[in-house]
Enzyme design. Sequence first.
Site, PDB file in Angstrom:
ATOM      1  N   THR A 554       0.838  -1.201   0.000  1.00 42.21           N
ATOM      2  CA  THR A 554       0.000   0.000   0.000  1.00 42.21           C
ATOM      3  C   THR A 554       0.877   1.256   0.000  1.00 42.21           C
ATOM      4  O   THR A 554       2.100   1.175   0.074  1.00 42.21           O
ATOM      5  CB  THR A 554      -0.906   0.038   1.240  1.00 42.21           C
ATOM      6  N   ASP A 677       7.827  12.320  -3.503  1.00 40.16           N
ATOM      7  CA  ASP A 677       8.261  10.936  -3.672  1.00 40.16           C
ATOM      8  C   ASP A 677       9.786  10.862  -3.818  1.00 40.16           C
ATOM      9  O   ASP A 677      10.451  10.011  -3.220  1.00 40.16           O
ATOM     10  CB  ASP A 677       7.577  10.331  -4.907  1.00 40.16           C
ATOM     11  N   LYS A 681      12.833   9.255  -1.367  1.00 34.54           N
ATOM     12  CA  LYS A 681      13.822   8.291  -1.849  1.00 34.54           C
ATOM     13  C   LYS A 681      15.249   8.734  -1.531  1.00 34.54           C
ATOM     14  O   LYS A 681      16.060   7.932  -1.060  1.00 34.54           O
ATOM     15  CB  LYS A 681      13.642   8.079  -3.351  1.00 34.54           C
TER      16      LYS A 681
END
Length: 814
Positions: A554, A677, A681
């Site tokens: 998820t 995002d 990372k």
Amino acid sequence: MKVLKFGGTSVANPENINRVKKILLNQSEKKVAVVVSAFGGITDLLLKTSQLASNQDTTYKKGLGEIEEQHIIAIKELIPVKSQSAILSKVKSDLNVLETLLEGAFSIGELTPKLSDKIVSYGELLSSFIICEFLKSEGLDATFKDSRQLIITDNAYGKANVDFNKTNQLCNDYFKANQHQTIVLPGFVASSNSGDTTTLGRGGSDYTAAIIAASQNGDVLEIWTDVSGMFTANPKLVKQAKSVSHISYEEAMELSHFGAKVLYPPTIQPVLNKEIPIIIKNTFKPEDIGTHITKNTNGNGKTVRGISHVANISLLSLEGPGMIGIPGISKRFFETLSLENISVVLITQASSEHSICIGISDEDVDKAVKAINDAFAYEISNNKIKPVIVETDLAIVALVGDNMKSHQGLSGKMFSTLGKNNVNIRAIAQGASERNISAVIKKADVKKALNSLHEEFFEENIKQLNLFVMGVGNVGAKFLDQIAQQRKYLKEELKLNLRVIGISNSRTMAFNENGIDLEDWKTILANGKKADKDVFFKTVESLNYRNSVFVDNTASEEVSQSYPNYLKNSISVVTCNKIACSSDYTYYQELKKLAKQYNSPFLFETNVGAGLPIIDTLKHLIASGDKINKIQAVLSGSLNFVFNNFNDSVTFHDVVKQAQEEGYTEPDPTIDLSGIDVMRKILILARESGNQLDIEQIENESFLPKESLETNSNEAFFTSLKDHESSFQKLFKEAQDAESKLKYVAQFENGKAKVGLQKIPKGHDFYNLEGSDNIVLFYTERYPNQPMIIKGAGAGAEVTASGIFADIIRIGNF
């Protein structure tokens, strides 16, 4: 002479008794002694009925009626009508005596051990008489002999001790004079020197058969039951358990003592000295070879021959400074238990003499505690010894094998296997013979412990992983498909057996303790119960499987907050959800610490680069002593896809929409396009490099208009992209004019990180990056000028699923 014993399941009903007849018809021996147990369930019913009677509960009469009905039905189904009258008369006469005994217990409101033995003996007395009469009616040369006239014991009712001198003499006289081919005897029952009925303990029918076999120097003792011999573990708890074709007397004794129910522990002793073979056979599969028990012929063969357990164990600990250097403490301790007729299953004592710890049956705890505290009342009152410490809800698991002493490291292997699966060991015992290694664990962990140990010692190194998958959308669905496709290869080539036990989406969840059928998982999930992440975890916890792995596919922050629950229970976590590792640094640290503390791998390779081995490579660099100086990367497959496909002939809106539809973006595309995002990372890579950093410290040079960033729905976001098309076209033209390409770049150097859209000139490593590919440049002490480059597909459901799959395989190889 051969002695055959048939257990309760073998004579449970007329159909099974007919099976017994067929087995006896195939016997070629001149003389056969047949020892039988009570009909299935009758002994338990007699005990329950007698207890009700002693409690002056009139419902005991219902139990008596059930006992009578079962025997009458057996007679009517087994015996020809013309022969039934005399047999019914005898059985009803015995039942009348049984009724009188129960009335006596009811009248006095008490069930003495002596009375209990008289009552419970009727199970075997009735079954053996009826079976003998049935065999006669079928043409066998059979006769009945009451074992109470052959086996003499003391007055220890419930588990009497045999007087072998008198018993052997009586048996010799009887069998020498008897001319019948088949002698049927009731198991379990005996009589005292004073002529009162006694019993040999639950499972005592095996013992009866062994006593008779030893007295006659029998050729063989056959124990007929409902399984094909002794197994490497309890087949009801360990589905992969196998029948053992041959074991030694000593191994069988250890296994039977530690819970192997097919053989009553005292059975072996009478036949051991005379080396009479014991064969355990299956009444329902008489063609199976079964287990042959003889003297040790294993030589230097297999080490561990079986894994067994004893349930319902409690630990009692006696400790205190007053025990150190004081002779006789142990003697008083065990003598106290002996006087209370309490059997000690396990003993362990520290070399400091500060404590003695024993394992006993749960049912003896109250009696033992009172007796010990009374015996050491003086020392307790003077604070020299503490009152007995009690731990309940425990069990013992044991490795058994004659040759274990010849092999180093077995104990370590056993304890390591249990530790990896979060099975806490409360006490350990290992005899000097090293034929048995025992560990006391929680009763709730027995199934997991047995399966883990069986897998380690018996299953040709095939490791079973039990997966619990949350999130079965694009990535999750591909992941399940890949498991189904590769399952055979994994088992044959990598010795891994993957089972998906639980699955869940945001609406429903489903579980199957034997593994979900991956050919039909969508239907199974659609028919599941309402999804609840807390119930999901509690189900995983209660199943308590070995080698359990929680897989999070998820993008949910709420799900990511549940990882500690799994890790603390030694359940590995594999996730493509970046939220946990990019959240507050203290939470990231906690997860890493829990993974080490509970030996539960926490793997998140797909957090960066989907299926690319970026994090794994980084870990190897650090572990080998290298140091990261700088990281430059294009880490968003979705943004790379967008800017590789965006130009002056297509709108930015359409390209982003295409990326979402093809699964390159998160469900909420603003997560990708806002740079969040990519920030997550590079943050994860910085942290995995050994740096302390939080996401608020990362500089984000966003290319999106403020209005797009502030939208609160996908629909509003895409509308805003249309409204600002001109600004996107301007970005493209500026890059084109500079003979550059737009790339969203992440960089970490000197403890600082930043992300943003950059114009990449020709010749740069990023310039020719195609499609949704990712690229990472690691500048390290070993790679200072020419960086280590990792490049490849960095987005998409298929490659992300393969990255998760790779993490699962890593866990399988731990």
